[in-house]
Design an enzyme around this catalytic site. Structure first.
Site, PDB file in Angstrom:
ATOM      1  N   ASP A  71      12.626  28.488  47.289  1.00 55.66           N
ATOM      2  CA  ASP A  71      11.347  29.065  46.859  1.00 55.66           C
ATOM      3  C   ASP A  71      10.485  28.008  46.173  1.00 55.66           C
ATOM      4  OD1 ASP A  71      12.981  28.841  44.638  1.00 55.66           O
ATOM      5  OD2 ASP A  71      13.081  30.986  44.226  1.00 55.66           O
ATOM      6  N   ASN A 140      16.840  40.658  36.602  1.00 60.99           N
ATOM      7  CA  ASN A 140      16.533  41.927  37.295  1.00 60.99           C
ATOM      8  C   ASN A 140      17.163  41.967  38.693  1.00 60.99           C
ATOM      9  OD1 ASN A 140      14.965  40.141  38.709  1.00 60.99           O
ATOM     10  ND2 ASN A 140      13.004  41.143  38.300  1.00 60.99           N
ATOM     11  N   HIS A 142      17.030  39.590  41.003  1.00 60.82           N
ATOM     12  CA  HIS A 142      16.357  38.873  42.099  1.00 60.82           C
ATOM     13  C   HIS A 142      17.185  37.667  42.549  1.00 60.82           C
ATOM     14  CE1 HIS A 142      14.089  36.334  38.944  1.00 60.82           C
ATOM     15  NE2 HIS A 142      14.605  35.427  39.739  1.00 60.82           N
ATOM     16  N   GLU A 147      11.957  39.768  44.445  1.00 55.75           N
ATOM     17  CA  GLU A 147      11.945  40.699  43.320  1.00 55.75           C
ATOM     18  C   GLU A 147      12.409  42.086  43.792  1.00 55.75           C
ATOM     19  OE1 GLU A 147      11.746  39.573  40.428  1.00 55.75           O
ATOM     20  OE2 GLU A 147       9.780  38.782  39.856  1.00 55.75           O
TER      21      GLU A 147
HETATM   22  C1  GLP Z   1      14.229  31.703  39.217  1.00 55.11           C
HETATM   23  C2  GLP Z   1      14.592  31.167  40.585  1.00 55.11           C
HETATM   24  C3  GLP Z   1      15.887  31.758  41.082  1.00 55.11           C
HETATM   25  C4  GLP Z   1      16.939  31.680  40.004  1.00 55.11           C
HETATM   26  C5  GLP Z   1      16.512  32.487  38.806  1.00 55.11           C
HETATM   27  C6  GLP Z   1      17.541  32.487  37.704  1.00 55.11           C
HETATM   28  O1  GLP Z   1      13.545  32.885  39.267  1.00 55.11           O
HETATM   29  N1  GLP Z   1      13.562  31.398  41.536  1.00 55.11           N
HETATM   30  O2  GLP Z   1      16.298  31.053  42.236  1.00 55.11           O
HETATM   31  O3  GLP Z   1      18.162  32.172  40.500  1.00 55.11           O
HETATM   32  O4  GLP Z   1      15.323  31.885  38.333  1.00 55.11           O
HETATM   33  O5  GLP Z   1      17.425  31.311  36.975  1.00 55.11           O
HETATM   34  P1  GLP Z   1      18.444  30.789  35.924  1.00 55.11           P
HETATM   35  O6  GLP Z   1      19.594  30.261  36.682  1.00 55.11           O
HETATM   36  O7  GLP Z   1      17.711  29.724  35.179  1.00 55.11           O
HETATM   37  O8  GLP Z   1      18.801  31.923  35.046  1.00 55.11           O
END
Ligand code: GLP
Length: 264
Positions: A71, A140, A142, A147
């Protein structure tokens, strides 16, 4: 149910297990180039540190590998330190022998984001399946930036972030209002084409989302739950992230796929 849950003592051990899955794909690639699916966020960082270590110490080589990000934020300049293209370079690919031109991300600077999304989906289709896709999970539920409400068959597209995700990601920006509202993300269907999904989550704040993804109803309300339809999905957790799975479940494998090497 084809998810394997692997609970390991701490984030470093989780990182080593994820690195094992990537190393297996890299060293096991027969013939064509290996396709790696990379995620940003904090969760994969121990795995990336471990891969860099193995590259330097053991000569694990990524020459000939291709990498594809999940992404990207829309509207950040290309050289913005928080654009995912820059993050993945800084945290991983600049420290490996992978060709920088073989590291791909959706174009968050495109004038026509929908066209950029379609181009990225095409690029992925033309590249062939991702061999191993690293994933984190949002609080949440995702994955990537899919989302809640994301359809199972969705492909790369423009998504508007929820307030919660923007708030969660505000720690990476100078001011909360600097977090972009819109992003490009591979869809659930895009992610599902990968041969092996490896989702890593650590820390207590991920426990509810992990429990919902692994044991709750399968549906778009918790996008990560949709990955349970995948033939080979490994979920790597530390004890805090596994806390919501309940006693008797954590530390045990569920399902029928192949576990991450060494942790059966
Ligand atoms: C972002 C990214 C996701 C990731 C999520 C959780 O939203 N787009 O790919 O999994 O954050 O991030 P973290 O690992 O920092 O909690």
């Amino acid at each position: 149910m084809t998810v394997h849950v692997v609970v390991l003592p701490d984030p470093a051990a989780c990182g080593a297990a994820v690195a094992d899955a990537v190393a297996d794909a890299v060293t096991g690639a027969a013939g064509g180039p290996v396709n790696l699916g990379l995620a940003t966020g904090s969760s994969p960082l121990p795995a990336y540190a471990e891969l860099i270590r193995r590259h330097r110490r053991d000569g694990l080589s990524f020459r000939g590998a291709r990498a594809f990000l999940l992404d990207e934020y829309l509207g950040l300049p290309r050289d913005h330190p928080q654009s995912y293209r820059q993050v993945i370079r800084r945290e991983l690919t600049d420290h490996l022998d992978i060709d920088p031109a073989a590291v791909h991300a959706p174009d968050g600077t495109a004038d026509d984001p929908a066209a950029a999304a379609a181009r990225y989906e095409r690029l992925l289709l033309d590249a062939g399946p991702i061999d191993v896709q690293i994933l984190g999970i949002g609080r949440n539920g995702h994955v990537g930036f899919n989302e809640p409400g994301s359809p199972p068959g969705s492909t790369t597209r423009v998504v508007t972030l929820t307030g919660r995700t923007r708030a969660d990601n505000a720690r990476f920006f100078d001011r909360p209002q600097d977090v972009p509202h819109r992003v490009l993300t591979q869809g659930i269907g895009t992610i599902g084409r990968a041969a092996h999904l490896v989702l890593v989550a650590t820390g207590p704040e991920k426990a509810p989302a992990v429990a919902a993804a692994v044991h709750g109803p399968v549906g778009s309300a918790v996008p990560a739950s949709l990955l349970r339809d995948h033939p080979r999905c490994t979920v790597v957790l530390d004890p805090a992230a596994a806390a919501g799975l309940g006693p008797g479940r954590s530390g045990r494998m569920c399902g029928t796929g192949t576990p991450v090497r060494g942790y059966r």
